[in-house]
Design a protein around this motif. Structure first.
Motif, PDB file in Angstrom:
ATOM      1  N   MET A  27       8.181 -24.108 -47.776  1.00 22.30           N
ATOM      2  CA  MET A  27       8.343 -22.776 -48.358  1.00 22.30           C
ATOM      3  C   MET A  27       9.218 -21.852 -47.509  1.00 22.30           C
ATOM      4  O   MET A  27       9.316 -20.656 -47.787  1.00 22.30           O
ATOM      5  CB  MET A  27       6.962 -22.136 -48.563  1.00 22.30           C
ATOM      6  CG  MET A  27       6.060 -22.900 -49.508  1.00 22.30           C
ATOM      7  SD  MET A  27       4.416 -22.126 -49.640  1.00 22.30           S
ATOM      8  CE  MET A  27       3.527 -23.388 -50.561  1.00 22.30           C
ATOM      9  N   THR A  28       9.836 -22.404 -46.456  1.00 23.02           N
ATOM     10  CA  THR A  28      10.688 -21.592 -45.583  1.00 23.02           C
ATOM     11  C   THR A  28      12.067 -21.413 -46.218  1.00 23.02           C
ATOM     12  O   THR A  28      12.642 -22.351 -46.765  1.00 23.02           O
ATOM     13  CB  THR A  28      10.815 -22.248 -44.201  1.00 23.02           C
ATOM     14  OG1 THR A  28       9.518 -22.350 -43.619  1.00 23.02           O
ATOM     15  CG2 THR A  28      11.702 -21.435 -43.279  1.00 23.02           C
ATOM     16  N   ARG A  29      12.571 -20.201 -46.111  1.00 22.40           N
ATOM     17  CA  ARG A  29      13.870 -19.883 -46.691  1.00 22.40           C
ATOM     18  C   ARG A  29      15.000 -20.628 -45.968  1.00 22.40           C
ATOM     19  O   ARG A  29      14.847 -21.090 -44.839  1.00 22.40           O
ATOM     20  CB  ARG A  29      14.129 -18.375 -46.615  1.00 22.40           C
ATOM     21  CG  ARG A  29      13.187 -17.537 -47.459  1.00 22.40           C
ATOM     22  CD  ARG A  29      13.531 -16.059 -47.306  1.00 22.40           C
ATOM     23  NE  ARG A  29      12.597 -15.208 -48.043  1.00 22.40           N
ATOM     24  CZ  ARG A  29      12.653 -13.888 -48.059  1.00 22.40           C
ATOM     25  NH1 ARG A  29      13.617 -13.257 -47.365  1.00 22.40           N
ATOM     26  NH2 ARG A  29      11.776 -13.178 -48.749  1.00 22.40           N
ATOM     27  N   TYR A  30      16.145 -20.670 -46.636  1.00 24.75           N
ATOM     28  CA  TYR A  30      17.318 -21.354 -46.076  1.00 24.75           C
ATOM     29  C   TYR A  30      17.643 -20.799 -44.682  1.00 24.75           C
ATOM     30  O   TYR A  30      17.743 -19.592 -44.490  1.00 24.75           O
ATOM     31  CB  TYR A  30      18.535 -21.163 -46.986  1.00 24.75           C
ATOM     32  CG  TYR A  30      19.697 -22.059 -46.603  1.00 24.75           C
ATOM     33  CD1 TYR A  30      19.863 -23.296 -47.203  1.00 24.75           C
ATOM     34  CD2 TYR A  30      20.586 -21.669 -45.621  1.00 24.75           C
ATOM     35  CE1 TYR A  30      20.911 -24.129 -46.843  1.00 24.75           C
ATOM     36  CE2 TYR A  30      21.634 -22.493 -45.236  1.00 24.75           C
ATOM     37  CZ  TYR A  30      21.788 -23.717 -45.851  1.00 24.75           C
ATOM     38  OH  TYR A  30      22.819 -24.538 -45.480  1.00 24.75           O
ATOM     39  N   GLY A  31      17.794 -21.722 -43.710  1.00 24.11           N
ATOM     40  CA  GLY A  31      18.170 -21.340 -42.358  1.00 24.11           C
ATOM     41  C   GLY A  31      17.040 -20.814 -41.504  1.00 24.11           C
ATOM     42  O   GLY A  31      17.278 -20.367 -40.381  1.00 24.11           O
ATOM     43  N   GLY A  32      15.813 -20.870 -42.012  1.00 28.02           N
ATOM     44  CA  GLY A  32      14.677 -20.358 -41.260  1.00 28.02           C
ATOM     45  C   GLY A  32      14.095 -21.376 -40.294  1.00 28.02           C
ATOM     46  O   GLY A  32      14.609 -22.488 -40.135  1.00 28.02           O
ATOM     47  N   ALA A  33      12.999 -20.986 -39.635  1.00 31.73           N
ATOM     48  CA  ALA A  33      12.383 -21.863 -38.633  1.00 31.73           C
ATOM     49  C   ALA A  33      10.895 -21.568 -38.516  1.00 31.73           C
ATOM     50  O   ALA A  33      10.452 -20.436 -38.699  1.00 31.73           O
ATOM     51  CB  ALA A  33      13.055 -21.672 -37.273  1.00 31.73           C
ATOM     52  N   ILE A  34      10.148 -22.607 -38.174  1.00 33.30           N
ATOM     53  CA  ILE A  34       8.716 -22.500 -37.902  1.00 33.30           C
ATOM     54  C   ILE A  34       8.458 -22.940 -36.468  1.00 33.30           C
ATOM     55  O   ILE A  34       8.901 -24.019 -36.058  1.00 33.30           O
ATOM     56  CB  ILE A  34       7.887 -23.379 -38.862  1.00 33.30           C
ATOM     57  CG1 ILE A  34       8.147 -23.015 -40.325  1.00 33.30           C
ATOM     58  CG2 ILE A  34       6.395 -23.264 -38.526  1.00 33.30           C
ATOM     59  CD1 ILE A  34       7.703 -21.631 -40.725  1.00 33.30           C
ATOM     60  N   ALA A  35       7.749 -22.113 -35.700  1.00 32.56           N
ATOM     61  CA  ALA A  35       7.332 -22.466 -34.346  1.00 32.56           C
ATOM     62  C   ALA A  35       5.922 -23.048 -34.427  1.00 32.56           C
ATOM     63  O   ALA A  35       4.991 -22.370 -34.865  1.00 32.56           O
ATOM     64  CB  ALA A  35       7.359 -21.242 -33.443  1.00 32.56           C
ATOM     65  N   ALA A  36       5.769 -24.303 -34.026  1.00 29.36           N
ATOM     66  CA  ALA A  36       4.495 -25.010 -34.153  1.00 29.36           C
ATOM     67  C   ALA A  36       3.848 -25.186 -32.787  1.00 29.36           C
ATOM     68  O   ALA A  36       4.471 -25.709 -31.855  1.00 29.36           O
ATOM     69  CB  ALA A  36       4.702 -26.370 -34.805  1.00 29.36           C
ATOM     70  N   CYS A  37       2.564 -24.777 -32.681  1.00 29.53           N
ATOM     71  CA  CYS A  37       1.905 -24.813 -31.371  1.00 29.53           C
ATOM     72  C   CYS A  37       0.466 -25.298 -31.417  1.00 29.53           C
ATOM     73  O   CYS A  37      -0.209 -25.270 -30.382  1.00 29.53           O
ATOM     74  CB  CYS A  37       1.958 -23.427 -30.740  1.00 29.53           C
ATOM     75  SG  CYS A  37       1.037 -22.172 -31.660  1.00 29.53           S
ATOM     76  N   GLY A  38      -0.049 -25.719 -32.576  1.00 31.52           N
ATOM     77  CA  GLY A  38      -1.470 -26.066 -32.638  1.00 31.52           C
ATOM     78  C   GLY A  38      -1.794 -27.152 -33.632  1.00 31.52           C
ATOM     79  O   GLY A  38      -0.934 -27.616 -34.397  1.00 31.52           O
ATOM     80  N   LEU A  39      -3.084 -27.532 -33.637  1.00 27.80           N
ATOM     81  CA  LEU A  39      -3.516 -28.674 -34.455  1.00 27.80           C
ATOM     82  C   LEU A  39      -4.905 -28.478 -35.034  1.00 27.80           C
ATOM     83  O   LEU A  39      -5.658 -29.424 -35.211  1.00 27.80           O
ATOM     84  CB  LEU A  39      -3.488 -29.959 -33.611  1.00 27.80           C
ATOM     85  CG  LEU A  39      -4.070 -29.928 -32.196  1.00 27.80           C
ATOM     86  CD1 LEU A  39      -5.554 -29.695 -32.133  1.00 27.80           C
ATOM     87  CD2 LEU A  39      -3.699 -31.176 -31.459  1.00 27.80           C
ATOM     88  N   ALA A  40      -5.256 -27.233 -35.361  1.00 24.59           N
ATOM     89  CA  ALA A  40      -6.617 -26.951 -35.829  1.00 24.59           C
ATOM     90  C   ALA A  40      -6.976 -27.761 -37.071  1.00 24.59           C
ATOM     91  O   ALA A  40      -8.132 -28.147 -37.255  1.00 24.59           O
ATOM     92  CB  ALA A  40      -6.778 -25.461 -36.101  1.00 24.59           C
ATOM     93  N   GLN A  41      -5.989 -28.034 -37.949  1.00 23.44           N
ATOM     94  CA  GLN A  41      -6.273 -28.843 -39.138  1.00 23.44           C
ATOM     95  C   GLN A  41      -6.084 -30.331 -38.865  1.00 23.44           C
ATOM     96  O   GLN A  41      -6.721 -31.166 -39.497  1.00 23.44           O
ATOM     97  CB  GLN A  41      -5.383 -28.417 -40.305  1.00 23.44           C
ATOM     98  CG  GLN A  41      -5.767 -29.107 -41.620  1.00 23.44           C
ATOM     99  CD  GLN A  41      -4.907 -28.686 -42.805  1.00 23.44           C
ATOM    100  OE1 GLN A  41      -3.922 -27.963 -42.658  1.00 23.44           O
ATOM    101  NE2 GLN A  41      -5.278 -29.123 -44.002  1.00 23.44           N
ATOM    102  N   GLY A  42      -5.205 -30.658 -37.930  1.00 22.49           N
ATOM    103  CA  GLY A  42      -4.989 -32.062 -37.624  1.00 22.49           C
ATOM    104  C   GLY A  42      -3.682 -32.306 -36.896  1.00 22.49           C
ATOM    105  O   GLY A  42      -2.782 -31.461 -36.868  1.00 22.49           O
TER     106      GLY A  42
END
Length: 328
Positions: free
Chosen positions: A234-249
């Protein structure tokens, strides 16, 4: 022989066993700085270590606790002298090196960060690894070139430690923050921190499509698994997600579609072995960029005796914001 109080984890027949006992200073591990610990905190990772629900501890017996703030008692390191106030986050403390739930700790001086001017030790632990990690996420999004004018940012696990501080940091920087939580009763709390919108985590936690409707330009994710996969889709064109955890898995059941059709980036955030220059940058930004009133709003103070119970509660999703442990 000098002794001090410590929470010690041992490997028992039925799992991890915890006990408060006198610990000999002579039995502390190798290091060139000895610190009188004044405060610590309870992070999600600490909860895993305290309960044994994940193999965080890799040396037995162990004093858990991955964070501390305190005052240097003795030092052979050129950067520190007795009386200096310092912070430690990660570097294997509470995992392979005796950790923070004790009145003293001996560590390598290269692992320590000076307490920023104007910040108290209890405030540093109200931030702790969770807040320091949130700041690393914000810095990563900025380095990638994203700005508040580009669109909204989503924060998952919003009522937790990383999420709470990420919301406060991003809102103060001018972002339109969308907070994802499974605790509807925390909506007012999240809005006080600066969230502009609240969405139910159920929108993100189930298996989704390879590519969804574009909703945000950036994100901070402490959850992983299907949640992270849906954030990316669902991230817009050219965007980014910073991932730092695993609470769901630990898994990431995602598609390459967001990467090759929208140029989305996944930015991995590691707080444990993060180089010292970046740590210093993060702590200086936290000192200047985090609203202390909002930090106080999200913080609960507990004694060392309450750490085992709090470790269980944080894994059960019953802890809001941040917990400061007063070592005493």
């Amino acid at each position: 022989m000098s002794t001090f109080k410590a929470l010690v984890a041992s490997k028992g027949e039925t799992g991890t066993e915890l006990a408060f006992r006198d610990f000999a200073e002579a039995d502390l591990m190798e290091g060139d700085v000895t610190v009188r610990v004044t405060h610590s905190t309870v992070n999600y990772k600490d909860g895993l270590a305290l309960t044994g629900r994940a193999p965080v501890v890799r040396r037995w017996p162990m004093i858990p606790g991955i964070d501390f703030a305190g005052r240097v008692e003795s030092s052979e390191h050129p950067d520190f002298k007795p009386g200096d106030l310092v912070i430690l986050n990660g570097w294997g403390t509470g995992e392979t090196h005796l950790g923070a739930y004790a009145q003293k700790s001996r560590v390598k001086g290269d692992w320590l960060v000076p307490l920023p001017e104007g910040m108290n030790p209890d405030e540093a632990m109200a931030i702790g690894t969770a807040g320091y990690t949130a700041m690393l996420c914000v810095l990563a999004l900025e380095r990638y070139g994203l700005r508040p004018t580009d669109g909204p940012v989503v924060v998952t696990g919003a009522a937790g430690g990383v999420g709470s501080i990420a919301i406060a940091l991003l809102a103060k920087a001018g972002w339109h923050v969308i907070a994802s939580t499974g605790r509807a009763e925390e909506a007012d709390y999240l809005k006080e921190l600066g969230a502009a919108e609240i969405i139910d985590r159920a929108e993100l936690s189930a298996p989704g499509r390879p590519l969804g409707k574009e909703r945000w330009i950036a994100g901070v994710d402490a959850v992983g698994s299907h949640t992270l996969a849906n954030l990316l889709s669902m991230t817009r064109y050219g965007g980014a997600i910073a991932a730092c955890g695993l609470a769901q898995g630990l898994d990431l059941p995602a598609s390459v579609a967001p990467f090759i059709l929208r140029g989305v980036a996944l930015l991995g955030i590691d707080s444990v072995m993060c180089p010292k220059p970046r740590r210093l940058e993060a702590w200086q930004r936290l000192a200047s960029g985090l609203d202390r009133d909002k930090l106080a709003l999200m913080t609960t103070l507990i004694p060392l005796a309450d750490v085992p119970e709090t470790g269980r509660a944080i894994l059960d999703g019953k802890v809001r914001g941040r917990v400061v442990v007063e070592i005493g």
